[in-house]
Design a protein around this motif. Structure first.
Motif, PDB file in Angstrom:
ATOM      1  N   LEU A   6       0.850  -1.195   0.000  1.00 17.75           N
ATOM      2  CA  LEU A   6       0.000   0.000   0.000  1.00 17.75           C
ATOM      3  C   LEU A   6       0.882   1.240   0.000  1.00 17.75           C
ATOM      4  O   LEU A   6       1.763   1.384   0.852  1.00 17.75           O
ATOM      5  CB  LEU A   6      -0.902   0.005   1.244  1.00 17.75           C
ATOM      6  CG  LEU A   6      -1.795   1.237   1.442  1.00 17.75           C
ATOM      7  CD1 LEU A   6      -2.831   1.345   0.322  1.00 17.75           C
ATOM      8  CD2 LEU A   6      -2.493   1.181   2.800  1.00 17.75           C
ATOM      9  N   THR A   7       0.635   2.123  -0.960  1.00 20.19           N
ATOM     10  CA  THR A   7       1.431   3.344  -1.029  1.00 20.19           C
ATOM     11  C   THR A   7       0.576   4.477  -1.575  1.00 20.19           C
ATOM     12  O   THR A   7      -0.570   4.282  -1.997  1.00 20.19           O
ATOM     13  CB  THR A   7       2.692   3.129  -1.894  1.00 20.19           C
ATOM     14  OG1 THR A   7       3.572   4.242  -1.738  1.00 20.19           O
ATOM     15  CG2 THR A   7       2.340   2.958  -3.365  1.00 20.19           C
ATOM     16  N   LYS A  14      -3.806   7.739   2.053  1.00 17.76           N
ATOM     17  CA  LYS A  14      -3.283   6.394   2.282  1.00 17.76           C
ATOM     18  C   LYS A  14      -3.613   5.882   3.692  1.00 17.76           C
ATOM     19  O   LYS A  14      -3.974   4.720   3.862  1.00 17.76           O
ATOM     20  CB  LYS A  14      -1.773   6.361   2.058  1.00 17.76           C
ATOM     21  CG  LYS A  14      -1.138   4.986   2.291  1.00 17.76           C
ATOM     22  CD  LYS A  14       0.355   5.003   2.038  1.00 17.76           C
ATOM     23  CE  LYS A  14       1.075   5.855   3.057  1.00 17.76           C
ATOM     24  NZ  LYS A  14       0.983   5.289   4.435  1.00 17.76           N
ATOM     25  N   SER A  15      -3.493   6.753   4.679  1.00 16.59           N
ATOM     26  CA  SER A  15      -3.765   6.337   6.057  1.00 16.59           C
ATOM     27  C   SER A  15      -5.232   5.951   6.236  1.00 16.59           C
ATOM     28  O   SER A  15      -5.547   5.008   6.962  1.00 16.59           O
ATOM     29  CB  SER A  15      -3.398   7.458   7.035  1.00 16.59           C
ATOM     30  OG  SER A  15      -2.010   7.719   7.014  1.00 16.59           O
ATOM     31  N   SER A  18      -5.655   2.548   4.787  1.00 20.32           N
ATOM     32  CA  SER A  18      -5.066   1.582   5.713  1.00 20.32           C
ATOM     33  C   SER A  18      -6.042   1.247   6.829  1.00 20.32           C
ATOM     34  O   SER A  18      -6.222   0.073   7.191  1.00 20.32           O
ATOM     35  CB  SER A  18      -3.761   2.138   6.291  1.00 20.32           C
ATOM     36  OG  SER A  18      -3.173   1.218   7.192  1.00 20.32           O
ATOM     37  N   ILE A  30      -1.964  -4.988   9.342  1.00 23.55           N
ATOM     38  CA  ILE A  30      -1.207  -3.920   8.697  1.00 23.55           C
ATOM     39  C   ILE A  30       0.224  -3.909   9.230  1.00 23.55           C
ATOM     40  O   ILE A  30       0.442  -3.876  10.444  1.00 23.55           O
ATOM     41  CB  ILE A  30      -1.836  -2.535   8.947  1.00 23.55           C
ATOM     42  CG1 ILE A  30      -3.336  -2.539   8.619  1.00 23.55           C
ATOM     43  CG2 ILE A  30      -1.102  -1.470   8.147  1.00 23.55           C
ATOM     44  CD1 ILE A  30      -3.667  -2.712   7.169  1.00 23.55           C
ATOM     45  N   ASP A  32       3.014  -1.437   9.226  1.00 23.50           N
ATOM     46  CA  ASP A  32       3.227  -0.019   8.947  1.00 23.50           C
ATOM     47  C   ASP A  32       4.713   0.311   9.088  1.00 23.50           C
ATOM     48  O   ASP A  32       5.258   0.298  10.193  1.00 23.50           O
ATOM     49  CB  ASP A  32       2.391   0.826   9.912  1.00 23.50           C
ATOM     50  CG  ASP A  32       2.365   2.296   9.529  1.00 23.50           C
ATOM     51  OD1 ASP A  32       3.398   2.798   9.046  1.00 23.50           O
ATOM     52  OD2 ASP A  32       1.321   2.945   9.717  1.00 23.50           O
ATOM     53  N   VAL A 136      -1.199  -6.383   4.712  1.00 26.27           N
ATOM     54  CA  VAL A 136      -0.932  -5.114   4.043  1.00 26.27           C
ATOM     55  C   VAL A 136       0.428  -4.576   4.488  1.00 26.27           C
ATOM     56  O   VAL A 136       0.692  -4.450   5.683  1.00 26.27           O
ATOM     57  CB  VAL A 136      -2.022  -4.070   4.372  1.00 26.27           C
ATOM     58  CG1 VAL A 136      -1.697  -2.726   3.710  1.00 26.27           C
ATOM     59  CG2 VAL A 136      -3.383  -4.572   3.905  1.00 26.27           C
ATOM     60  N   ASP A 138       2.290  -1.345   4.468  1.00 30.49           N
ATOM     61  CA  ASP A 138       2.062   0.084   4.303  1.00 30.49           C
ATOM     62  C   ASP A 138       3.407   0.806   4.302  1.00 30.49           C
ATOM     63  O   ASP A 138       4.020   1.017   5.348  1.00 30.49           O
ATOM     64  CB  ASP A 138       1.176   0.577   5.461  1.00 30.49           C
ATOM     65  CG  ASP A 138       0.796   2.045   5.334  1.00 30.49           C
ATOM     66  OD1 ASP A 138       1.453   2.764   4.556  1.00 30.49           O
ATOM     67  OD2 ASP A 138      -0.149   2.474   6.021  1.00 30.49           O
TER      68      ASP A 138
END
Length: 277
Positions: A6-7, A14-15, A18, A30, A32, A136, A138
Motif C-alpha cells: 500500500l502506497t 493512504k492512512s 489503511s 497492517i 506499517d 498489508v 504500508d
C-alpha cells in the motif's frame, strides 16, 4: 499469503485506506513501515544504541532531557532503558544537501533501514503462520525502497487532480501557504507516476484507488479494488500455500522474479522517456 503493498503520496488518503483495510469486512493485518521505523529506535533497542553511539558525541541534545514528560523526570527515562531520542535535534543533523548532512543521512539510513527490514520480515512470517490470506505492507516509499518486488499486488491511493492534494494538505496543516503546500507535494514523487508504475504490473497485480471525493466514495473504491484483488489471489490459493510450504515458497519465488523483471522494464522505460526530453 498475499503481500499487498500500500502506497500513495502526501494528502492522498493512504492512512484512511489503511484504516479501512484493517476494519471489517477485510480485517487485514497492517505492517506499517513508519510505525516500525519509530519502534526500532526506541530506548533499549539495538538501533537506539547504534544511533546514540554514532551521533551522541557530536549531538549534545540527541536525547530528551529528564525534565521532558516522556522521560518522567528520570535520567534513564520512564522504562529505565534510556531517554528517548530528541527527533528534531536528530533531524537537524540530516537536513539539507551539505556534504555533512548527506553523510549523516547515509549513516542514519544505514542504521534504521536494515532494522526496519528485519522487523518487516518478522511481521510477515508471524502473519503467515497465523494463517492470514493477506497482509498489508504500508510503505510510503514502496517503489522507491524496492519493497514492491516482494508484493503480489500493489495498491496506490491517488487523486485525479493535484489541486485536491494541495487543498487537503492545507486543510490538514492550516499554517501552510499554498506555495509551501505545493513545494511539499513537489518534493515527493508525482503520484501519477506511481499510478502508471502500478498499472504496468498488470490487472490484479497493480490497482489504483482514487480518493477524489468523500470517505463513502473512498470506501466504495476500496471495495472495488479488493474484489479485483481477491479474484486474482483467492483465499483458497493462500490456504494451499500455507498447508503446502513447497507451493508457497515456489509461488513467492516466482512473484519476486516477475516483479524484479517488471522493475527493470519500468526503469528502462523511464530512462527512454527521459532521453526523449
Amino acid at each position: 499469503m498475499l503481500l499487498l503493498g500500500l502506497t500513495g503520496s502526501i494528502a492522498t488518503g493512504k492512512s484512511t485506506v489503511s484504516n479501512l483495510l484493517r476494519a471489517p469486512p477485510y480485517n487485514l493485518p497492517i505492517i506499517d513501515a513508519d510505525v516500525l521505523a519509530r519502534e526500532v529506535v526506541e530506548p533499549g533497542t539495538p538501533g537506539y544504541q547504534k544511533l546514540v553511539d554514532h551521533f551522541g558525541p557530536t549531538t549534545p541534545d540527541l536525547l530528551l532531557p529528564p525534565s521532558d514528560p516522556l522521560c518522567g523526570g528520570k535520567e534513564l527515562g520512564k522504562n529505565g532503558k534510556g531517554r528517548p531520542l530528541n527527533r528534531p535535534a536528530l533531524g537537524l543533523k540530516v537536513f539539507g544537501e551539505s556534504e555533512e548532512a548527506l553523510k549523516n543521512k547515509k549513516a542514519l539510513n544505514g542504521i534504521v533501514h536494515p532494522a526496519v527490514g528485519k522487523a518487516i520480515y518478522k511481521a510477515m512470517l508471524f502473519h503467515f503462520i497465523k494463517g492470514h490470506w493477506a497482509v498489508v505492507l504500508d510503505v510510503p516509499l514502496l517503489f522507491e525502497s524496492g519493497w514492491e518486488r516482494y508484493c503480489g499486488t500493489v495498491m496506490v491511493v491517488a487523486v485525479s487532480d493535484p489541486e485536491v492534494q494541495i487543498k487537503r494538505l492545507r486543510e490538514r496543516d492550516s499554517h501552510l501557504s499554498e506555495e509551501a503546500a505545493k513545494n511539499r507535494i513537489l518534493s515527493q514523487r508525482d503520484i501519477r507516476e506511481k499510478v502508471k508504475q502500478a498499472q504496468a504490473r498488470g490487472e490484479g497485480r497493480g490497482v489504483v484507488v482514487y480518493n477524489d471525493s468523500d470517505r463513502e466514495h473512498l470506501a466504495k473504491e476500496v471495495s472495488r479494488a479488493m474484489e479485483q484483488i481477491q479474484k486474482a489471489s483467492p483465499v483458497w490459493w493462500s490456504t494451499l500455500c500455507l498447508i503446502c510450504p513447497p507451493v508457497g515458497v515456489t509461488a513467492a519465488a516466482w512473484t519476486i522474479w516477475q516483479n524484479w523483471n517488471l522493475q527493470k522494464e519500468w526503469a528502462e522505460t523511464t530512462r527512454r522517456e527521459k532521453a526523449r526530453l
